[in-house]
Design a protein around this motif. Sequence first.
Motif, short mmCIF file in Angstrom:
data_model
loop_
_atom_site.label_atom_id
_atom_site.label_comp_id
_atom_site.label_asym_id
_atom_site.label_seq_id
_atom_site.Cartn_x
_atom_site.Cartn_y
_atom_site.Cartn_z
N ILE A 1 0.81 -1.23 0.00
CA ILE A 1 0.00 0.00 0.00
C ILE A 1 0.84 1.28 0.00
CG2 ILE A 1 -2.02 -1.06 1.05
CD1 ILE A 1 -1.10 0.01 3.75
N HIS A 2 2.12 1.19 0.38
CA HIS A 2 3.00 2.36 0.38
C HIS A 2 4.05 2.20 -0.71
CE1 HIS A 2 1.27 3.85 4.07
NE2 HIS A 2 1.50 2.69 4.67
N ASP A 3 4.42 3.32 -1.33
CA ASP A 3 5.44 3.28 -2.39
C ASP A 3 6.84 3.59 -1.86
OD1 ASP A 3 3.55 2.64 -4.30
OD2 ASP A 3 3.09 4.75 -4.71
N GLY A 4 6.92 4.30 -0.75
CA GLY A 4 8.23 4.66 -0.24
C GLY A 4 8.10 5.32 1.12
N PRO A 5 9.24 5.79 1.66
CA PRO A 5 9.21 6.36 3.01
C PRO A 5 8.44 7.67 3.13
CG PRO A 5 11.42 6.51 2.07
CD PRO A 5 10.60 5.71 1.13
N HIS A 6 8.22 8.37 2.03
CA HIS A 6 7.52 9.65 2.09
C HIS A 6 6.06 9.54 1.65
CE1 HIS A 6 11.27 11.54 3.09
NE2 HIS A 6 11.84 10.98 2.03
N ASP A 7 5.58 8.33 1.43
CA ASP A 7 4.19 8.11 1.03
C ASP A 7 3.29 8.22 2.26
OD1 ASP A 7 2.07 7.57 -0.58
OD2 ASP A 7 2.37 5.41 -0.63
#
Length: 192
Positions: free
Chosen positions: A38-44
Amino acid sequence: MLRTVNRVALGLVGLVLVVVGGAVLAVGLGVAPPSWWIHDGPHDVLLSTAERTRWRDETWWWPSVLAVLTVLVLLALWWLVSILRRRRLGEVLVDTGDGAGALLRGRALESVLAADASRLDGVSHAHAHLTGRRDAPEAHVRLLLEPHVDPGDTLDHLTTESLTHARESAALKALPAEVRMRTAKHRAERVS
Protein backbone atom coordinates in the motif's frame (compact mmCIF):
# COMPACT_ATOMS: atom_id res chain seq x y z
CA MET A 1 -12.27 -24.09 25.18
CA LEU A 2 -12.86 -20.35 25.62
CA ARG A 3 -9.32 -19.94 26.92
CA THR A 4 -7.96 -21.64 23.79
CA VAL A 5 -10.06 -19.47 21.48
CA ASN A 6 -8.86 -16.35 23.32
CA ARG A 7 -5.22 -17.38 23.01
CA VAL A 8 -5.49 -18.25 19.33
CA ALA A 9 -7.35 -15.02 18.50
CA LEU A 10 -4.90 -12.94 20.54
CA GLY A 11 -1.98 -14.67 18.82
CA LEU A 12 -3.43 -14.02 15.34
CA VAL A 13 -4.14 -10.35 16.09
CA GLY A 14 -0.65 -9.94 17.52
CA LEU A 15 0.94 -11.63 14.51
CA VAL A 16 -0.96 -9.41 12.04
CA LEU A 17 -0.01 -6.27 13.99
CA VAL A 18 3.67 -7.26 14.15
CA VAL A 19 3.83 -8.11 10.41
CA VAL A 20 2.04 -4.94 9.27
CA GLY A 21 3.91 -2.72 11.73
CA GLY A 22 7.25 -4.27 10.77
CA ALA A 23 6.51 -3.83 7.08
CA VAL A 24 5.55 -0.16 7.53
CA LEU A 25 8.68 0.40 9.63
CA ALA A 26 10.86 -1.29 7.00
CA VAL A 27 9.39 0.87 4.21
CA GLY A 28 9.87 3.96 6.39
CA LEU A 29 13.53 3.07 6.88
CA GLY A 30 14.10 2.84 3.13
CA VAL A 31 13.55 -0.82 2.23
CA ALA A 32 12.01 -1.10 -1.23
CA PRO A 33 8.43 -2.39 -0.86
CA PRO A 34 6.88 -4.99 -3.19
CA SER A 35 4.67 -3.72 -6.01
CA TRP A 36 1.42 -4.76 -4.28
CA TRP A 37 2.19 -2.96 -1.00
CA ILE A 38 0.00 0.00 0.00
CA HIS A 39 3.00 2.36 0.38
CA ASP A 40 5.44 3.28 -2.39
CA GLY A 41 8.23 4.66 -0.24
CA PRO A 42 9.21 6.36 3.01
CA HIS A 43 7.52 9.65 2.09
CA ASP A 44 4.19 8.11 1.03
CA VAL A 45 1.11 8.81 3.15
CA LEU A 46 -1.56 6.36 4.24
CA LEU A 47 -4.46 8.50 2.95
CA SER A 48 -4.05 11.08 0.21
CA THR A 49 -5.68 14.51 0.42
CA ALA A 50 -8.41 13.41 -2.00
CA GLU A 51 -9.17 10.29 0.06
CA ARG A 52 -9.27 12.28 3.32
CA THR A 53 -11.60 15.00 2.00
CA ARG A 54 -13.81 12.76 -0.11
CA TRP A 55 -16.59 12.41 2.50
CA ARG A 56 -16.10 15.78 4.24
CA ASP A 57 -19.44 17.21 3.10
CA GLU A 58 -21.47 14.18 4.18
CA THR A 59 -23.00 14.71 7.63
CA TRP A 60 -23.16 11.00 8.44
CA TRP A 61 -19.49 10.20 7.73
CA TRP A 62 -17.60 11.42 10.81
CA PRO A 63 -20.19 10.33 13.38
CA SER A 64 -20.18 6.88 11.74
CA VAL A 65 -16.38 6.68 11.83
CA LEU A 66 -16.28 7.74 15.48
CA ALA A 67 -19.04 5.29 16.44
CA VAL A 68 -17.27 2.36 14.75
CA LEU A 69 -13.93 3.25 16.35
CA THR A 70 -15.57 3.63 19.77
CA VAL A 71 -17.22 0.20 19.46
CA LEU A 72 -13.91 -1.35 18.39
CA VAL A 73 -12.05 0.19 21.33
CA LEU A 74 -14.74 -0.92 23.80
CA LEU A 75 -14.71 -4.46 22.40
CA ALA A 76 -10.91 -4.58 22.63
CA LEU A 77 -11.00 -3.37 26.25
CA TRP A 78 -13.73 -5.88 27.15
CA TRP A 79 -11.68 -8.66 25.59
CA LEU A 80 -8.53 -7.58 27.44
CA VAL A 81 -10.34 -7.44 30.79
CA SER A 82 -11.96 -10.83 30.23
CA ILE A 83 -8.58 -12.39 29.45
CA LEU A 84 -6.77 -10.81 32.38
CA ARG A 85 -9.49 -11.47 34.93
CA ARG A 86 -8.70 -14.52 37.01
CA ARG A 87 -11.76 -16.66 37.26
CA ARG A 88 -10.30 -19.24 39.57
CA LEU A 89 -8.09 -18.98 42.61
CA GLY A 90 -4.78 -20.76 42.05
CA GLU A 91 -3.67 -21.08 45.64
CA VAL A 92 -4.84 -20.40 49.17
CA LEU A 93 -2.57 -19.07 51.90
CA VAL A 94 -2.83 -21.29 54.99
CA ASP A 95 -1.81 -19.83 58.34
CA THR A 96 0.45 -22.44 59.95
CA GLY A 97 0.81 -20.53 63.20
CA ASP A 98 4.57 -19.99 62.92
CA GLY A 99 4.28 -16.80 60.86
CA ALA A 100 5.55 -18.38 57.65
CA GLY A 101 2.35 -19.86 56.22
CA ALA A 102 1.88 -22.47 53.55
CA LEU A 103 0.26 -22.53 50.13
CA LEU A 104 -2.59 -24.89 49.33
CA ARG A 105 -3.60 -25.48 45.73
CA GLY A 106 -6.99 -23.92 45.08
CA ARG A 107 -8.15 -26.87 42.99
CA ALA A 108 -7.35 -29.25 45.83
CA LEU A 109 -9.54 -27.30 48.24
CA GLU A 110 -12.26 -27.06 45.56
CA SER A 111 -12.27 -30.81 44.96
CA VAL A 112 -12.37 -31.59 48.69
CA LEU A 113 -15.21 -29.10 49.21
CA ALA A 114 -17.17 -30.54 46.27
CA ALA A 115 -16.60 -34.12 47.43
CA ASP A 116 -17.65 -33.24 50.97
CA ALA A 117 -20.78 -31.47 49.71
CA SER A 118 -21.73 -34.33 47.40
CA ARG A 119 -21.74 -36.70 50.39
CA LEU A 120 -24.56 -34.72 52.01
CA ASP A 121 -27.92 -36.47 52.11
CA GLY A 122 -29.93 -35.77 48.98
CA VAL A 123 -27.16 -34.09 46.95
CA SER A 124 -26.66 -35.94 43.69
CA HIS A 125 -23.87 -33.70 42.36
CA ALA A 126 -21.78 -30.84 43.75
CA HIS A 127 -19.35 -28.45 42.09
CA ALA A 128 -17.20 -25.83 43.85
CA HIS A 129 -14.71 -23.20 42.75
CA LEU A 130 -12.82 -20.50 44.59
CA THR A 131 -12.39 -16.85 43.66
CA GLY A 132 -11.05 -13.81 45.47
CA ARG A 133 -7.59 -13.34 46.96
CA ARG A 134 -5.39 -16.11 48.27
CA ASP A 135 -5.63 -14.79 51.84
CA ALA A 136 -9.40 -14.20 51.57
CA PRO A 137 -10.96 -16.79 49.25
CA GLU A 138 -14.64 -16.96 48.38
CA ALA A 139 -16.41 -20.22 47.58
CA HIS A 140 -18.98 -20.68 44.83
CA VAL A 141 -20.86 -23.95 45.25
CA ARG A 142 -23.45 -25.44 42.90
CA LEU A 143 -25.57 -28.31 44.15
CA LEU A 144 -27.86 -30.65 42.24
CA LEU A 145 -30.49 -31.86 44.68
CA GLU A 146 -32.73 -34.89 44.61
CA PRO A 147 -36.46 -34.01 44.33
CA HIS A 148 -37.32 -35.13 47.87
CA VAL A 149 -34.75 -32.92 49.65
CA ASP A 150 -35.53 -29.77 51.59
CA PRO A 151 -33.18 -27.03 50.31
CA GLY A 152 -33.10 -25.28 53.70
CA ASP A 153 -31.83 -28.41 55.45
CA THR A 154 -29.26 -28.98 52.74
CA LEU A 155 -28.02 -25.40 52.99
CA ASP A 156 -27.79 -25.72 56.77
CA HIS A 157 -25.80 -28.97 56.50
CA LEU A 158 -23.54 -27.48 53.83
CA THR A 159 -22.84 -24.45 56.00
CA THR A 160 -22.29 -26.28 59.27
CA GLU A 161 -20.43 -29.27 57.85
CA SER A 162 -18.71 -28.83 54.47
CA LEU A 163 -17.92 -25.11 54.50
CA THR A 164 -16.94 -25.13 58.16
CA HIS A 165 -14.69 -28.13 57.59
CA ALA A 166 -13.01 -26.42 54.61
CA ARG A 167 -12.57 -23.16 56.53
CA GLU A 168 -11.08 -24.87 59.57
CA SER A 169 -8.84 -27.15 57.50
CA ALA A 170 -7.32 -24.20 55.66
CA ALA A 171 -7.15 -22.11 58.88
CA LEU A 172 -9.13 -19.30 57.28
CA LYS A 173 -10.78 -16.56 59.31
CA ALA A 174 -13.82 -16.63 57.05
CA LEU A 175 -14.97 -18.44 53.93
CA PRO A 176 -17.89 -16.55 52.40
CA ALA A 177 -19.87 -18.70 50.00
CA GLU A 178 -22.43 -18.32 47.28
CA VAL A 179 -24.55 -21.45 46.96
CA ARG A 180 -26.76 -22.23 43.98
CA MET A 181 -29.13 -25.17 44.14
CA ARG A 182 -31.09 -26.95 41.45
CA THR A 183 -33.39 -29.91 41.66
CA ALA A 184 -32.60 -32.92 39.51
CA LYS A 185 -35.32 -33.70 37.02
CA HIS A 186 -36.21 -37.31 36.58
CA ARG A 187 -37.96 -38.58 33.49
CA ALA A 188 -41.17 -40.45 33.99
CA GLU A 189 -40.82 -44.16 33.44
CA ARG A 190 -43.52 -46.55 32.36
CA VAL A 191 -44.23 -49.31 34.84
CA SER A 192 -45.64 -52.51 33.39
